[in-house]
Motif scaffolding. Structure first.
Motif, PDB file in Angstrom:
ATOM      1  N   PHE A   1      16.778   2.429  14.738  1.00 65.08           N
ATOM      2  CA  PHE A   1      16.774   3.559  14.071  1.00 65.08           C
ATOM      3  C   PHE A   1      16.094   3.004  12.493  1.00 65.08           C
ATOM      4  CE2 PHE A   1      17.392   7.348  11.626  1.00 65.08           C
ATOM      5  CZ  PHE A   1      16.490   8.158  12.258  1.00 65.08           C
ATOM      6  N   ASP A   2      17.261   2.022  12.118  1.00 65.37           N
ATOM      7  CA  ASP A   2      17.098   1.663  10.749  1.00 65.37           C
ATOM      8  C   ASP A   2      15.724   0.873  10.349  1.00 65.37           C
ATOM      9  OD1 ASP A   2      19.699   2.663  10.297  1.00 65.37           O
ATOM     10  OD2 ASP A   2      20.642   0.945  10.523  1.00 65.37           O
ATOM     11  N   VAL A   3      15.492  -0.054  11.500  1.00 64.60           N
ATOM     12  CA  VAL A   3      14.379  -0.756  11.639  1.00 64.60           C
ATOM     13  C   VAL A   3      13.041  -0.005  11.688  1.00 64.60           C
ATOM     14  CG1 VAL A   3      12.905  -2.503  12.711  1.00 64.60           C
ATOM     15  CG2 VAL A   3      15.128  -2.985  12.641  1.00 64.60           C
ATOM     16  N   LEU A   4      13.201   1.208  12.310  1.00 63.50           N
ATOM     17  CA  LEU A   4      11.943   1.971  12.187  1.00 63.50           C
ATOM     18  C   LEU A   4      11.956   2.849  10.875  1.00 63.50           C
ATOM     19  CD1 LEU A   4      10.161   2.652  14.992  1.00 63.50           C
ATOM     20  CD2 LEU A   4      11.568   4.664  15.382  1.00 63.50           C
ATOM     21  N   THR A   5      12.991   3.023  10.447  1.00 59.04           N
ATOM     22  CA  THR A   5      12.770   3.913   9.198  1.00 59.04           C
ATOM     23  C   THR A   5      12.114   3.007   8.147  1.00 59.04           C
ATOM     24  OG1 THR A   5      14.892   4.564   9.868  1.00 59.04           O
ATOM     25  CG2 THR A   5      14.238   4.864   7.543  1.00 59.04           C
ATOM     26  N   ALA A   6      12.331   1.425   8.140  1.00 55.72           N
ATOM     27  CA  ALA A   6      11.915   0.647   7.307  1.00 55.72           C
ATOM     28  C   ALA A   6      10.396   0.467   7.479  1.00 55.72           C
ATOM     29  CB  ALA A   6      12.583  -0.765   7.412  1.00 55.72           C
ATOM     30  N   LEU A   7      10.165   0.529   8.705  1.00 55.91           N
ATOM     31  CA  LEU A   7       8.662   0.301   9.138  1.00 55.91           C
ATOM     32  C   LEU A   7       8.106   1.404   8.726  1.00 55.91           C
ATOM     33  CD1 LEU A   7       8.904  -1.444  12.589  1.00 55.91           C
ATOM     34  CD2 LEU A   7       7.659  -2.417  10.456  1.00 55.91           C
ATOM     35  N   ALA A   8       8.504   2.596   8.965  1.00 56.43           N
ATOM     36  CA  ALA A   8       7.935   3.863   8.588  1.00 56.43           C
ATOM     37  C   ALA A   8       7.329   3.971   7.043  1.00 56.43           C
ATOM     38  CB  ALA A   8       8.568   5.015   8.855  1.00 56.43           C
ATOM     39  N   GLY A   9       8.326   2.979   6.235  1.00 52.05           N
ATOM     40  CA  GLY A   9       7.818   3.138   4.824  1.00 52.05           C
ATOM     41  C   GLY A   9       6.695   2.198   4.697  1.00 52.05           C
ATOM     42  N   ARG A  10       6.195   1.566   5.607  1.00 53.89           N
ATOM     43  CA  ARG A  10       4.814   0.599   5.335  1.00 53.89           C
ATOM     44  C   ARG A  10       3.841   1.742   5.357  1.00 53.89           C
ATOM     45  NH1 ARG A  10       5.002  -5.291   7.267  1.00 53.89           N
ATOM     46  NH2 ARG A  10       2.695  -4.922   7.422  1.00 53.89           N
ATOM     47  N   GLU A  11       2.797   1.780   4.489  1.00 55.57           N
ATOM     48  CA  GLU A  11       1.664   2.516   4.374  1.00 55.57           C
ATOM     49  C   GLU A  11       0.618   2.081   5.146  1.00 55.57           C
ATOM     50  OE1 GLU A  11       0.286   3.767   0.859  1.00 55.57           O
ATOM     51  OE2 GLU A  11       2.162   4.371  -0.340  1.00 55.57           O
ATOM     52  N   SER A  12       0.126   3.313   6.155  1.00 56.83           N
ATOM     53  CA  SER A  12      -1.113   2.532   6.878  1.00 56.83           C
ATOM     54  C   SER A  12      -2.363   2.655   6.143  1.00 56.83           C
ATOM     55  CB  SER A  12      -1.243   3.727   7.907  1.00 56.83           C
ATOM     56  OG  SER A  12      -0.195   3.828   8.816  1.00 56.83           O
ATOM     57  N   GLY A  13      -3.211   1.704   6.432  1.00 58.00           N
ATOM     58  CA  GLY A  13      -4.533   1.778   5.687  1.00 58.00           C
ATOM     59  C   GLY A  13      -5.407   2.633   5.961  1.00 58.00           C
ATOM     60  N   PRO A  14      -6.280   2.631   5.318  1.00 59.36           N
ATOM     61  CA  PRO A  14      -7.475   4.262   5.356  1.00 59.36           C
ATOM     62  C   PRO A  14      -8.297   3.956   6.653  1.00 59.36           C
ATOM     63  CG  PRO A  14      -8.332   2.519   3.650  1.00 59.36           C
ATOM     64  CD  PRO A  14      -6.834   2.085   4.250  1.00 59.36           C
ATOM     65  N   ARG A  15      -8.253   2.787   7.350  1.00 56.52           N
ATOM     66  CA  ARG A  15      -8.792   2.448   8.673  1.00 56.52           C
ATOM     67  C   ARG A  15      -8.522   3.251   9.902  1.00 56.52           C
ATOM     68  NH1 ARG A  15     -11.676  -3.252   9.426  1.00 56.52           N
ATOM     69  NH2 ARG A  15     -12.685  -3.332   7.371  1.00 56.52           N
ATOM     70  N   LEU A  16      -7.054   3.441   9.713  1.00 54.54           N
ATOM     71  CA  LEU A  16      -6.493   4.049  10.789  1.00 54.54           C
ATOM     72  C   LEU A  16      -6.699   5.572  11.006  1.00 54.54           C
ATOM     73  CD1 LEU A  16      -4.470   3.347  13.181  1.00 54.54           C
ATOM     74  CD2 LEU A  16      -2.451   4.110  11.538  1.00 54.54           C
ATOM     75  N   HIS A  17      -6.946   5.867  12.292  1.00 55.87           N
ATOM     76  CA  HIS A  17      -7.220   7.537  12.413  1.00 55.87           C
ATOM     77  C   HIS A  17      -6.334   7.820  13.600  1.00 55.87           C
ATOM     78  CE1 HIS A  17     -10.172   8.179   9.205  1.00 55.87           C
ATOM     79  NE2 HIS A  17     -10.632   6.980   9.533  1.00 55.87           N
ATOM     80  N   HIS A  18      -6.163   9.001  13.603  1.00 57.17           N
ATOM     81  CA  HIS A  18      -5.629   9.876  14.996  1.00 57.17           C
ATOM     82  C   HIS A  18      -6.919  10.184  15.890  1.00 57.17           C
ATOM     83  CE1 HIS A  18      -0.977   9.991  14.099  1.00 57.17           C
ATOM     84  NE2 HIS A  18      -1.766   9.450  12.802  1.00 57.17           N
ATOM     85  N   LEU A  19      -6.913   9.900  17.123  1.00 62.47           N
ATOM     86  CA  LEU A  19      -7.912  10.651  17.897  1.00 62.47           C
ATOM     87  C   LEU A  19      -7.310  11.566  18.753  1.00 62.47           C
ATOM     88  CD1 LEU A  19     -10.127   7.759  18.865  1.00 62.47           C
ATOM     89  CD2 LEU A  19     -10.454   9.541  16.938  1.00 62.47           C
ATOM     90  N   SER A  20      -7.428  12.794  18.917  1.00 59.84           N
ATOM     91  CA  SER A  20      -6.899  13.846  19.664  1.00 59.84           C
ATOM     92  C   SER A  20      -8.196  14.596  20.462  1.00 59.84           C
ATOM     93  CB  SER A  20      -6.241  14.744  18.697  1.00 59.84           C
ATOM     94  OG  SER A  20      -6.938  15.520  17.808  1.00 59.84           O
TER      95      SER A  20
END
Lengths: 380, 291
Positions: free
Chosen positions: A361-380
């Protein structure tokens, strides 16, 4: 999951021949190690010597060609036999590892590996691996999408192997539905995107058009995922294969054995100074890390819950009063001590499991802090 | 001897496949952790009176749809002493000539371009490769058979590379039963070909030129097979092609049986078992007499 908290997952790549699966795997893993070296939460290691040697060979091949100024986009030879890459994602300062395997295989097997042959048997193994993957990456040749011209648009679906990809995705999605408690993700990754995105030095920006074409061509695949595994995350992330090359021309030439009797022949040039700068890979790596750690956390939470039940049951059994004479007998013959010992052992396992879940959970929280670049999109 | 040739066509759909018949098994998959068939390598194994050889990564002048150079894989297999045939001596000479040419091509050109590349490219045009790969396996059978015959004839016409005049003499390690050496280490290629010759004569064992290996530590995953082992490090992308020869330890199973305690156990256990059986039989006979 063993007591050292090693989690094992598979990452599948789904693409026909010559799209760039081998290059994507090698660059993801070699550059991933460099990028994660700056990260405080996780780092990436090769899990065995064959993987280390195989990555070393590809790295030397690409960088050697670049330094000799003989660089060509197709420098990595196409794959004739399957090979496995095994990597370890380690949480810094924690005693836990996430191992993930990636499989490289001859892309044409996706379209049939020869009925009744040894290749077909091998492809069945590859298919099983793909269907069992926690994450599915679909590399797509962006040059084919963007530069095929209107008159050849009808050939695109067969050149992109959309039908075959859809079949494989359907099998994967059904598998994921059965494991709906586990996170699932599919990432559509157009590759060789240097010419179409302005953030990699191109003078033109076709980011929107590229995305629209992916959604259009792979609409059936998207529908398959939505129908068969609605809980699966669907992402879109264009990637520059080398970053320092750009398309000069792409023309269709006659080719026997190709859909429509034609194939697209792209020509590239190297942008000075010819240094590889791949965009999009960092986002893909962060996505994979988050997904794998999230999957491990879900798995660890389930293990923790079942170990908690076992520990509570063992403790209540160890302390159970069964009447004066029976309790005397249990103390006398050592059964009470044995039960208490078993309860203490179950409680220890439960505590370890709790700690693992917290670490993830701690690692996941740390990774969540990394900002995603503008290229990444959600497709739904 | 059977000969099989694998390559790819120019269009992206025409991926690597055998132009004629395919070998009965993908036996080389066992070595996938140790060598990449995309780059120069050679695998040779003899087991149960059957030898198998794979030569892969032979570059062609042809390119595919994204401009990557295409390569060939040659698979050969045969029996050292098949009953009722007389062609085995020729097969052995052909495979040895082929292997020596391949080693020479790799030495002269880092990518392995040389005599073998020219020979294979001359057999079949780009258009013919595309046509054969585009057709179903059951189609164009006559043309496939004709290509295989042409291939076998071309391979049989290869002459071995004359062995270089060695000034020093090979390392004594290369005379050991199991060794690993860089491809260009003094005497390594000659010792490798000598070992290959033994395999082709029917001796069980292995001789490999591997391109994902840099030291003896890397070959711990090599399938354990009885008989001698010779490993050459290709050294193009991984490892040092000039690594001095190093003797390798024997097989685990052989180590155990050669230990004094194991030998003692091997002798005593059957004796004790036999004695027990005799004793039981005797007791049964005595009991029978009493009743």
């Amino acid at each position: 999951m063993d007591e050292r908290s090693v989690f094992e997952y598979k990452i599948g790549l789904l693409a026909p021949s010559r799209v760039g699966k081998s290059t994507l795997i090698a660059s993801l893993l070699t550059e991933g190690q460099q990028q994660l070296a700056q990260d405080s939460s996780v780092h990436l290691l090769t899990a065995d010597r064959p993987t280390k040697n195989r990555l070393g060979a590809t790295y030397n091949l690409v960088s050697g060609a670049l330094k000799a100024r003989m660089f060509e986009p197709g420098v990595v030879p196409s794959t004739s036999d399957p090979s496995w890459f095994r990597l370890l994602l380690e949480a810094r300062g924690q005693d836990l590892q996430i191992r993930f395997d990636m499989l490289d295989y001859p892309g044409a097997w996706l379209e049939g590996a020869g009925e009744g042959t040894e290749d077909e048997q091998k492809w069945n193994e590859c298919e099983a691996f793909l269907a069992d993957s926690s994450v599915l990456i679909v590399p797509i040749d962006s040059v084919l999408l963007m530069d095929s011209g209107d008159e050849n648009a009808h050939l695109l679906a067969s050149h992109l192997s959309v039908f075959q990809i859809n079949q494989a995705v359907l099998r994967w999605a059904k598998n994921r539905r059965e494991l709906s408690g586990e996170p699932a993700m599919i990432v559509f990754c157009p590759v060789k995107c240097e010419t179409y995105l302005s953030d990699s030095g191109s003078l033109q920006d076709h980011a929107g058009a590229l995305r629209d074409k992916v959604v259009d061509q792979f609409s059936d695949v998207l529908k398959t995922v939505r129908d068969a595994a609605p809980h699966a995350a669907v992402r879109y992330l264009p990637i520059d294969t080398f970053g320092c090359v750009e398309l000069v021309s792409a023309r269709w030439i006659r080719a026997q054995g190709s859909p429509g009797g034609k194939m697209l022949m792209p020509k590239y040039r190297v942008r000075p100074p010819g240094r590889i700068v791949r965009k999009g890979l960092d986002d893909l790596l962060t996505l994979l890390c988050r997904q794998l750690i999230d999957t491990a956390r879900a798995q660890s939470e389930r293990a923790t819950a079942s170990r908690q039940t076992a520990a509570l049951h063992s403790r209540s059994y160890a302390e159970l009063r069964e009447g004066f004479f029976r309790d005397l007998w249990l103390n006398f013959n050592g059964e009470r001590d044995r039960r208490r010992h078993a309860a203490a052992s179950d409680e220890r396992l439960f505590a370890m499991s709790q700690q693992t879940t917290q670490s993830l959970f701690d690692v996941l929280t740390a990774l969540a802090g990394r900002e995603s670049g503008p290229r990444l999109h959600h497709l739904s | 001897m059977h000969v099989y040739l694998r390559t790819r066509g120019a269009p992206r759909k025409l991926d690597y496949a055998f132009l004629g018949a395919a070998p009965g098994s993908r036996w080389w998959d066992t070595y996938s952790e140790l060598t990449a068939t995309e780059r120069p390598c050679l695998l040779a194994v003899t087991s149960k009176d059957r030898w198998r050889v794979l030569i892969s990564g032979v570059p062609s002048a042809r390119t595919d749809s994204v401009g990557t150079l295409v390569y060939y894989t040659l698979v050969l297999d045969g029996s050292p002493c098949p009953s009722g045939t007389t062609g085995t001596g020729q097969d052995r000479a052909t495979v040895l000539a082929l292997a020596s040419r391949w080693l020479d091509d790799i030495t002269r050109h880092p990518e392995g371009r040389g005599v073998l590349s020219e020979l294979l490219d001359s057999l079949c045009s780009s258009a013919e490769v595309d046509r054969l790969l585009a057709a179903r396996n059951s189609e164009l059978t006559a043309e496939r058979a004709e290509l295989t015959t042409r291939l076998a004839t071309a391979l049989a016409s290869l002459s071995p590379v004359p062995s270089a005049q060695d000034t020093g003499g090979p390392s004594p390690v290369l005379l050991a039963e199991r060794w690993i050496a860089g491809r260009t280490a003094p005497g390594a290629d000659a010792a490798f070909l000598a070992r290959l010759s033994s395999l082709l004569s029917g001796e069980d064992g292995q001789a490999h030129l591997l391109n994902l290996v840099s030291s003896a530590e890397d070959i711990t995953t090599l399938p354990e097979k009885s008989g001698p082992l010779a490993v050459l490090i290709e050294g193009g992308m991984v490892g040092d092609s000039a690594m001095p020869a190093e003797a390798l330890p024997g097989l685990t199973s052989e180590v155990v049986t050669s230990a004094p305690k194991a030998r003692w156990r091997a002798a005593v256990v059957p004796t004790v078992l036999t004695a027990l059986i005799l004793l039981l039989v005797g007791l049964a006979l005595i009991a029978g007499n009493w009743t």
